[in-house]
Write an enzyme that holds these catalytic residues in place. Structure first.
Site, PDB file in Angstrom:
ATOM      1  N   TYR A 189      -7.492  -2.172   9.629  1.00  0.00           N
ATOM      2  CA  TYR A 189      -6.465  -3.200   9.459  1.00  0.00           C
ATOM      3  C   TYR A 189      -5.933  -3.683  10.805  1.00  0.00           C
ATOM      4  O   TYR A 189      -5.424  -4.802  10.922  1.00  0.00           O
ATOM      5  CB  TYR A 189      -5.269  -2.673   8.669  1.00  0.00           C
ATOM      6  CG  TYR A 189      -5.493  -2.293   7.227  1.00  0.00           C
ATOM      7  CD1 TYR A 189      -6.722  -2.431   6.598  1.00  0.00           C
ATOM      8  CD2 TYR A 189      -4.449  -1.769   6.477  1.00  0.00           C
ATOM      9  CE1 TYR A 189      -6.895  -2.063   5.270  1.00  0.00           C
ATOM     10  CE2 TYR A 189      -4.602  -1.408   5.150  1.00  0.00           C
ATOM     11  CZ  TYR A 189      -5.835  -1.545   4.550  1.00  0.00           C
ATOM     12  OH  TYR A 189      -5.999  -1.171   3.236  1.00  0.00           O
ATOM     13  N   SER A 207       1.406   5.044   3.927  1.00  0.00           N
ATOM     14  CA  SER A 207       2.396   4.027   3.571  1.00  0.00           C
ATOM     15  C   SER A 207       1.954   3.202   2.370  1.00  0.00           C
ATOM     16  O   SER A 207       2.794   2.749   1.581  1.00  0.00           O
ATOM     17  CB  SER A 207       2.641   3.114   4.774  1.00  0.00           C
ATOM     18  OG  SER A 207       3.545   2.087   4.435  1.00  0.00           O
ATOM     19  N   GLU A 208       0.644   3.008   2.208  1.00  0.00           N
ATOM     20  CA  GLU A 208       0.176   2.256   1.046  1.00  0.00           C
ATOM     21  C   GLU A 208       0.652   2.897  -0.248  1.00  0.00           C
ATOM     22  O   GLU A 208       1.068   2.209  -1.179  1.00  0.00           O
ATOM     23  CB  GLU A 208      -1.355   2.179   1.063  1.00  0.00           C
ATOM     24  CG  GLU A 208      -1.912   1.299   2.156  1.00  0.00           C
ATOM     25  CD  GLU A 208      -3.428   1.214   2.108  1.00  0.00           C
ATOM     26  OE1 GLU A 208      -3.979   0.193   2.541  1.00  0.00           O
ATOM     27  OE2 GLU A 208      -4.066   2.176   1.625  1.00  0.00           O
ATOM     28  N   HIS A 209       0.580   4.218  -0.317  1.00  0.00           N
ATOM     29  CA  HIS A 209       1.034   4.928  -1.521  1.00  0.00           C
ATOM     30  C   HIS A 209       2.554   5.014  -1.578  1.00  0.00           C
ATOM     31  O   HIS A 209       3.156   4.794  -2.630  1.00  0.00           O
ATOM     32  CB  HIS A 209       0.454   6.340  -1.540  1.00  0.00           C
ATOM     33  CG  HIS A 209      -1.029   6.397  -1.756  1.00  0.00           C
ATOM     34  ND1 HIS A 209      -1.619   6.033  -2.939  1.00  0.00           N
ATOM     35  CD2 HIS A 209      -2.033   6.782  -0.935  1.00  0.00           C
ATOM     36  CE1 HIS A 209      -2.929   6.199  -2.845  1.00  0.00           C
ATOM     37  NE2 HIS A 209      -3.206   6.643  -1.638  1.00  0.00           N
TER      38      HIS A 209
END
Length: 492
Positions: A189, A207-209
């Site tokens: 990313y 952080s996505e979760h």
């Protein structure tokens, strides 16, 4: 006090809004006829799709920073993505990521039975490291040369496993190589190799979760329109089509901007291009930086919509480590590319005419590749289209009504350092205290910098946080001095 901002990317726009609210007189110069930088649309007739960033991470941080800049939450809409996305492995396995912990554990049990405990340990450890790293590396700057050697800094880097790679760290949590890849690829990313990028960047997949991923309705580029509208309403002066030729320096201070053969006096200057390029404006270019990876980007308009496909999907090569080596070490086009597909029309019908849709495909490639892109982009894009049809995008080539391709060559021409799509690479000695700071030059007291190549780094909310660090720093440096001069405050 007059502040000139050179560059109208998200860092420049946020800096302008934050500085204006602190009482500065701000002028922003942008070489293009549109603001936004990496936040822009690729348009084709009635179609539009994000040109660059697509995945909204750290939504609470983004909203908090926009609040501070005076942007109303009524000006934009964030749509939560849950499930987050699908990962498709070369062996036919599909693994879905969820924000909900129980849903994720159920999915791990389905696809990777026995790995549940490792996932729970990963999330627990990453929460501790996020709580350590956020205030230490996102919310403060490292303006003194010796900050990098301070025991507190070294100790924090050690706690964050900064001296190990993301990939090596994941070996301590997961056994299946596919699951390791699922939690390592997020370094892409920000243009980093998961087999070399410091483990501190594992916080992205955490952080996505923990915070979810979102879609900004209308596309991420909609944010640039929102910021520009707020700048105009705030009375910020915007000069587009401004070819800035140099920053004039006298006695160790910037005193003006020369653009389009005109001169604009200024009390402070903020550089908001890719830092290794924009610093040429002040005749500084000593350090050599490692660029991030580049991208081959495919934008297309389709007849119909793939309603059975999620908004975000990743298609992974058979040997992911080999693919990364080809990109980052051998600097050649990968034989078996991994790629990302963005399918926003499944949620947002405003991007294409009725009955039509848009797709965006991103293939990570080296920004330093020696091949001539105009000669190879056709074969690479054809390989990807064939792979997509084999992976469930039925009759894709028949449904394509237009296809545009962007390579690192175009990125370089547009001002991205060495053709890299994400600023300088997130290598250890280009992160945290080792990255260019908002006040990069001890001998130029009123020259500042912001953007993806400065601390704290790339990614839209992180760049916005960098703009906050800059605005707060200028407020301390100049406004407090003025208050002290009239007897109403304390000196620095």
């Amino acid at each position: 006090m007059r502040v000139s901002i050179i560059g109208g990317g998200v860092g420049g726009m946020m800096s302008a809004l934050l500085l204006k609210r602190k009482g500065f007189d701000v002028t922003l110069f942008e070489k293009e006829e549109k603001l936004g930088g990496r936040l822009a649309y690729h348009t084709h007739g009635e179609y539009k799709i994000d040109k660059g960033p697509t995945i909204v991470l750290l939504p609470e941080m983004l909203q908090s920073l926009l609040d501070e800049a005076g942007v109303s939450r009524e000006d934009y809409e964030l749509i939560s993505c849950d499930p987050l996305y699908d990962l498709h492995f070369a062996d036919g396995t599909t693994y879905t990521k969820y924000r909900d912990k129980e849903d994720q554990l159920e999915e791990i049990n389905r696809v990777f039975p026995g790995e549940e405990a490792g996932y729970l340990r990963f999330m627990k450890d990453m929460q501790m490291r996020f709580n350590e790293g956020k205030p230490r590396f996102l919310e403060q700057s490292f303006l003194k040369r010796w900050d990098a050697l301070q025991p507190s800094t070294i100790n924090s880097l050690r706690k964050l496993n900064a001296f190990r790679s993301v990939s090596k760290q994941l070996h301590t949590y997961f056994n299946d190589d596919r699951l390791k890849t699922a939690y390592a690829l997020q370094t892409l990313y920000i243009g980093g190799n998961p087999f070399q990028t410091p483990a501190i960047y594992s916080l992205v997949s955490y952080s996505e979760h923990e915070h979810g991923i979102h879609y900004l309705k209308g596309g991420y580029a909609r944010l640039a329109e929102v910021l520009e509208k707020n700048m105009i309403n705030a009375g910020i002066r915007i000069i587009k089509g401004a070819n800035v030729e140099k920053i004039t320096i006298n006695s160790g201070r910037a005193n003006g901007v020369l653009y389009n053969s005109k001169y604009e006096p200024s009390d402070a200057v903020v550089l908001n291009g890719d830092f290794p390029i924009s610093e040429k404006l002040v005749n500084k270019q000593g350090r050599q930086y490692q660029p991030s990876s580049g991208c081959l980007l495919m934008y297309m308009g389709l007849d119909g919509t793939y309603q059975d496909k999620k908004m975000h999907q990743f298609y992974l090569s058979k040997n992911f480590e080999k693919t990364m080596n080809e990109i980052f070490k051998e600097k050649k086009i990968p034989e078996d590319p991994s790629y990302y597909v963005f399918n926003p029309s499944v949620t947002d019908s405003s991007l294409a005419p009725d009955g039509k849709s848009v797709l965006y495909v991103l293939i990570p490639v080296s920004s330093e590749i020696e091949d001539h892109w105009q000669e190879v982009k056709g074969a690479l894009s054809e390989k990807i289209l064939h792979s997509m049809e084999q992976s469930g995008f039925d009759s894709l080539r028949e449904r394509i009504e237009w296809l545009d391709i962007r390579t690192p060559d175009e990125a370089k021409q547009e001002g991205l350092y060495a053709g890299g799509s994400f600023g300088i690479a997130p290598a250890l000695f280009q992160s945290g205290p080792f990255r260019p700071q908002f006040q990069p030059y001890p001998d130029l007291a009123n020259v500042f910098a912001t953007g993806a190549s400065t601390h704290p780094g790339g990614g839209v909310p992180i760049v916005m946080q960098g703009a906050k660090l800059l605005a707060d720093g200028l407020n301390r440096k100049f406004n407090r001095r003025e208050r002290s001069a009239d007897g109403t405050g304390n000196s620095l």
